[in-house]
Scaffold this active site. Sequence first.
Site, PDB file in Angstrom:
ATOM      1  N   SER A   1       4.478 -10.318   3.777  1.00  0.00           N
ATOM      2  CA  SER A   1       4.277  -8.795   3.711  1.00  0.00           C
ATOM      3  C   SER A   1       3.482  -8.956   5.099  1.00  0.00           C
ATOM      4  O   SER A   1       3.676  -9.662   6.067  1.00  0.00           O
ATOM      5  CB  SER A   1       3.284  -8.654   2.826  1.00  0.00           C
ATOM      6  OG  SER A   1       3.152  -6.923   2.799  1.00  0.00           O
ATOM      7  N   ASN A   2       3.155  -7.711   5.714  1.00  0.00           N
ATOM      8  CA  ASN A   2       2.545  -7.520   7.019  1.00  0.00           C
ATOM      9  C   ASN A   2       1.381  -6.861   6.791  1.00  0.00           C
ATOM     10  O   ASN A   2       0.661  -6.357   5.783  1.00  0.00           O
ATOM     11  CB  ASN A   2       3.451  -6.948   7.927  1.00  0.00           C
ATOM     12  CG  ASN A   2       4.017  -5.770   7.272  1.00  0.00           C
ATOM     13  OD1 ASN A   2       3.269  -4.746   7.138  1.00  0.00           O
ATOM     14  ND2 ASN A   2       5.381  -5.726   7.050  1.00  0.00           N
ATOM     15  N   HIS A   3       0.529  -6.402   8.035  1.00  0.00           N
ATOM     16  CA  HIS A   3      -0.739  -5.650   7.932  1.00  0.00           C
ATOM     17  C   HIS A   3      -0.682  -4.337   7.867  1.00  0.00           C
ATOM     18  O   HIS A   3      -1.665  -3.743   8.115  1.00  0.00           O
ATOM     19  CB  HIS A   3      -1.470  -6.118   8.977  1.00  0.00           C
ATOM     20  CG  HIS A   3      -1.855  -7.582   9.191  1.00  0.00           C
ATOM     21  ND1 HIS A   3      -2.681  -8.212   8.331  1.00  0.00           N
ATOM     22  CD2 HIS A   3      -1.576  -8.700  10.133  1.00  0.00           C
ATOM     23  CE1 HIS A   3      -2.959  -9.414   8.844  1.00  0.00           C
ATOM     24  NE2 HIS A   3      -2.187  -9.821   9.951  1.00  0.00           N
ATOM     25  N   SER A   4       0.422  -3.686   7.663  1.00  0.00           N
ATOM     26  CA  SER A   4       0.481  -2.258   7.891  1.00  0.00           C
ATOM     27  C   SER A   4      -0.459  -1.704   6.386  1.00  0.00           C
ATOM     28  O   SER A   4      -0.300  -2.020   5.342  1.00  0.00           O
ATOM     29  CB  SER A   4       1.834  -1.828   7.539  1.00  0.00           C
ATOM     30  OG  SER A   4       2.156  -0.276   7.284  1.00  0.00           O
TER      31      SER A   4
END
Length: 400
Positions: A210-213
């Site tokens: 995933s990512n930091h959004s």
Amino acid sequence: MVSLNGKNIVVGVTGSIAVFKAAILVRLLTGEGANVKVVMTPLAKEFITPLTMATVSKNPILVDFFNPENGEWNSHVSLGEWADAYLIAPATANTIAKMAGGIADNLLLTTYLSAKCPVFIAPAMDLDMYAHTATQDNIARLKTYGNHIIEPGVGELASGLVGKGRMAEPVDIVGYLNEYFCKCTTLTGKKIMVTAGGTIEAIDPVRFISNHSSGKMGVAIAEELASRGAEVTLIKGNITVPVTDRRIKIIEALSAEGMYKACTEIFPNTDAAVMCAAVADYTPSEVSGEKIKKDESNWLLPLKRTKDIAGELGKLKQGRLLVGFALETTDEDRNALRKLKEKNLDFILLNSLRDEGAGFGHDTNKIAILHQNGSRQDYPVAAKKDLAKNIADTIENYLL
Ligand code: C5P
């Protein structure tokens, strides 16, 4: 100028000395052309008679769950459905605490829990009660639920003390509602889809990419558009913030593939789409049904490209407005302009991770809006909620 004319307003009245102002308030609302129904708590009746409130509202007063004379049921659900707004004024510390805790032991509270309309709360109490951490926590919690707090004023209180706690003046409360409904109509009738948050790409039942959004920017935009009357559908990936506006329709789509399906299905029935989601560009080529066991060797995980949702919508868009984001770390302008063209966007919101106060998780952001026709607007660092207003203004310029 749009007014309260024809709006259905439920006024909830609680047991506070400020209740004398509620009669004036109701009179002002009916004077504006609003249809008003009043719900009183049992204690409120001790402060002002139902006869007075019924006379000024031109409707019978509701206090009990049923009419003790004939057993007729006072439906909080139909009251909540009838209302375009629910205004609780004056709101005592007790009622505020019950609302924050979801307690439903009178008709005013059951109506609150079932109301789908925007809720406005005008607190009224002594300064120490207002300042108490418990009250402040309850008010903060009610705000996170999407309720609008109409701040009390500072002045002389019923106790003789002077401080913050006086219910806002009726004319100011009516002004607050007028402003809300005025703002509320600019995008009425427009259907807008917003994507927000990061996607989650499963590796196996335990692990994911995933990512930091955080989804903060997308949620702020969705809420601003809904507050202007747009019918908003939020395609929600993995987000860390609550969506407090109950008018927003939420569709959860956690993976890039799920988000692609949801977006391509919904986009044809919209006027505009704002693509804020941080969609993974790669996803595991295969998802293992079982947890992958570690061993002594390094692990190379094969990844495949995901579909570019914004790019696909750009091909399907016909007359629809399509807005994208570009989060860059280098060569910002050139990359954003390339994405604007490649994805066939109408405008793109550029933010750079190199800017202080911009990017993931922050409550602030710094954006530039780049348009197809080559024009651009640069905005200073500002709260995401305020930038959402600039973005909504730009969307209005295109749609209206
Ligand atoms: O190409 P890039 O990912 O930088 O483009 C960012 C824009 O494209 C954002 O508006 C993002 O929401 C959208 N996007 C998308 N589907 C993808 C990748 C990005 O909709 N697979």
